[in-house]
Design a protein around this motif. Structure first.
Motif, short mmCIF file in Angstrom:
data_model
loop_
_atom_site.label_atom_id
_atom_site.label_comp_id
_atom_site.label_asym_id
_atom_site.label_seq_id
_atom_site.Cartn_x
_atom_site.Cartn_y
_atom_site.Cartn_z
N THR A 15 0.83 -1.21 0.00
CA THR A 15 0.00 0.00 0.00
C THR A 15 0.87 1.26 0.00
O THR A 15 0.58 2.22 -0.72
CB THR A 15 -0.94 -0.02 1.21
OG1 THR A 15 -1.74 -1.21 1.12
CG2 THR A 15 -1.84 1.19 1.24
N ASP A 38 -8.25 -3.97 -1.71
CA ASP A 38 -8.07 -4.62 -0.41
C ASP A 38 -9.17 -4.15 0.55
O ASP A 38 -9.28 -2.95 0.80
CB ASP A 38 -6.69 -4.24 0.15
CG ASP A 38 -6.38 -4.95 1.46
OD1 ASP A 38 -7.29 -5.61 2.02
OD2 ASP A 38 -5.23 -4.84 1.92
N ASN A 42 -6.65 0.41 3.16
CA ASN A 42 -5.51 1.24 3.58
C ASN A 42 -5.09 2.26 2.52
O ASN A 42 -4.72 3.39 2.86
CB ASN A 42 -4.30 0.37 3.93
CG ASN A 42 -4.53 -0.51 5.15
OD1 ASN A 42 -4.02 -1.62 5.23
ND2 ASN A 42 -5.34 -0.04 6.08
N ASP A 124 -3.99 -1.84 -5.76
CA ASP A 124 -3.46 -2.30 -4.47
C ASP A 124 -4.14 -3.61 -4.11
O ASP A 124 -5.36 -3.66 -3.95
CB ASP A 124 -3.73 -1.25 -3.38
CG ASP A 124 -2.98 -1.58 -2.09
OD1 ASP A 124 -2.00 -2.35 -2.13
OD2 ASP A 124 -3.38 -1.05 -1.02
#
Ligand SMILES: Nc1ncnc2c1ncn2[C@@H]1O[C@H](COP(=O)(O)OP(=O)(O)OP(=O)(O)O)[C@@H](O)[C@H]1O
Ligand SMILES: [Mg+2]
Length: 274
Positions: A15, A38, A42, A124
């Motif tokens: 991240t 994700d 994050n 990500d």
């Protein structure tokens, strides 16, 4: 161009690499879309966006809404985001039920790629070998693997590289390539030096020259919602990400030239060199 930032191992700097590479590319006048795949979200909070229920790829994947409806601005100019939220975890199950369960993300992102609004789309990935990560690899042109400078990291690296190979071999994504391996959280110890040189020995030029140092500044950045590259560009970690971005762009240019050989025909050398 879609770049998946992936490693099934948790906490290796995926991240941090996504948000800082995005900001560094934006500083080089590239337009970037970050796709947070994700459920931990994050990258979403790291780019200053509050995760909100319903605002993620979830809706687009289930064909509830147009993917463009989920693109939002971030704390960084020229960086846009498709956020994540906890519901995204449920997508794993929904995708598994679909007939073509590997290509859901690829299909959803296709109109964005075709629109050519973004120079780069960075995904990500979550830290698991689940369906979301496979979908990211099936959608991507290339994979960037961040790995921590620690002893057991090498084993994890072969797992993700095997998965990349399997995506190619099975035809799920025949053109998928390894963009590069980025060594992260480097501290000046003999062990870290040994790991870096071992990885270079094994994977050669695939390993970026840029090595991201370990720094508390990188750890505190997420709480501000702005990547380090954007708010403290002179720190060693930010500088390393700028170098990484330059290497990434140089590799892209080299590949574009190689792909179009007719463009590679150079003008004759000047007479002084003859
Ligand atoms: N260069 C660095 N120096 C110090 N801390 C770092 C560095 N890079 C990342 N961190 C911190 O280490 C932790 C893990 O980093 P990050 O979240 O980027 O990894 P990740 O691979 O995305 O993790 P996950 O697998 O949980 O998604 C975070 O707290 C982050 O702030
Ligand atoms: Mg992460």
């Amino acid at each position: 161009m879609i770049l998946a930032i992936a490693n099934q191992k948790g906490g290796v700097g995926k991240t941090t690499t996504v948000v800082n590479l995005a900001a560094a590319l934006a500083a080089r006048r590239k337009t970037v879309l970050v796709v947070d795949l994700d459920p931990q979200a994050n990258a979403t909070s790291g780019l200053g966006v509050e995760p909100a229920e319903g605002i993620s790829l979830y809706g687009a994947l289930l064909r509830i809404a147009d993917v463009n409806d989920f693109i939002v601005g971030t704390s960084v100019d020229k960086v846009n985001l498709i956020p994540s939220e906890v519901n995204l975890a449920g997508v794993e199950i929904e995708l598994a039920r679909m007939e073509d369960h590997l290509h859901g993300v690829s299909k959803v992102l296709a109109p964005i790629v075709e629109s050519k609004v973004f120079d780069y789309i960075l995904i990500d990935c979550p830290p698991s070998l689940g369906i979301l990560m496979s979908n990211a690899l099936a959608a991507a042109d290339a994979v960037l693997v961040p790995m921590q400078c620690e002893y057991y990291a090498m084993e994890g690296l072969s797992v993700i590289l095997n998965l990349v190979e399997r995506m190619r071999r099975t035809g799920a994504n025949p053109d998928l390539r390894l963009e590069g391996i980025a060594m992260t959280m480097y501290s000046r110890t003999r062990l870290a030096d040994e790991v870096v040189s071992q990885v270079r020995e094994h994977y050669g030029d695939a390993v970026y020259k840029a090595v991201i140092p370990r720094s508390v500044r990188a750890g505190e950045a997420p709480s501000y919602g702005i990547p380090l590259v954007a708010y403290a560009p002179s720190t060693p970690v930010a500088q390393a990400y700028f170098i990484l971005a330059n290497e990434f762009l140089a590799r892209e240019r080299a590949r574009a030239v190689a792909a179009d050989k007719t463009d590679a025909v150079l003008p004759p050398k000047s007479s002084s060199q003859a």
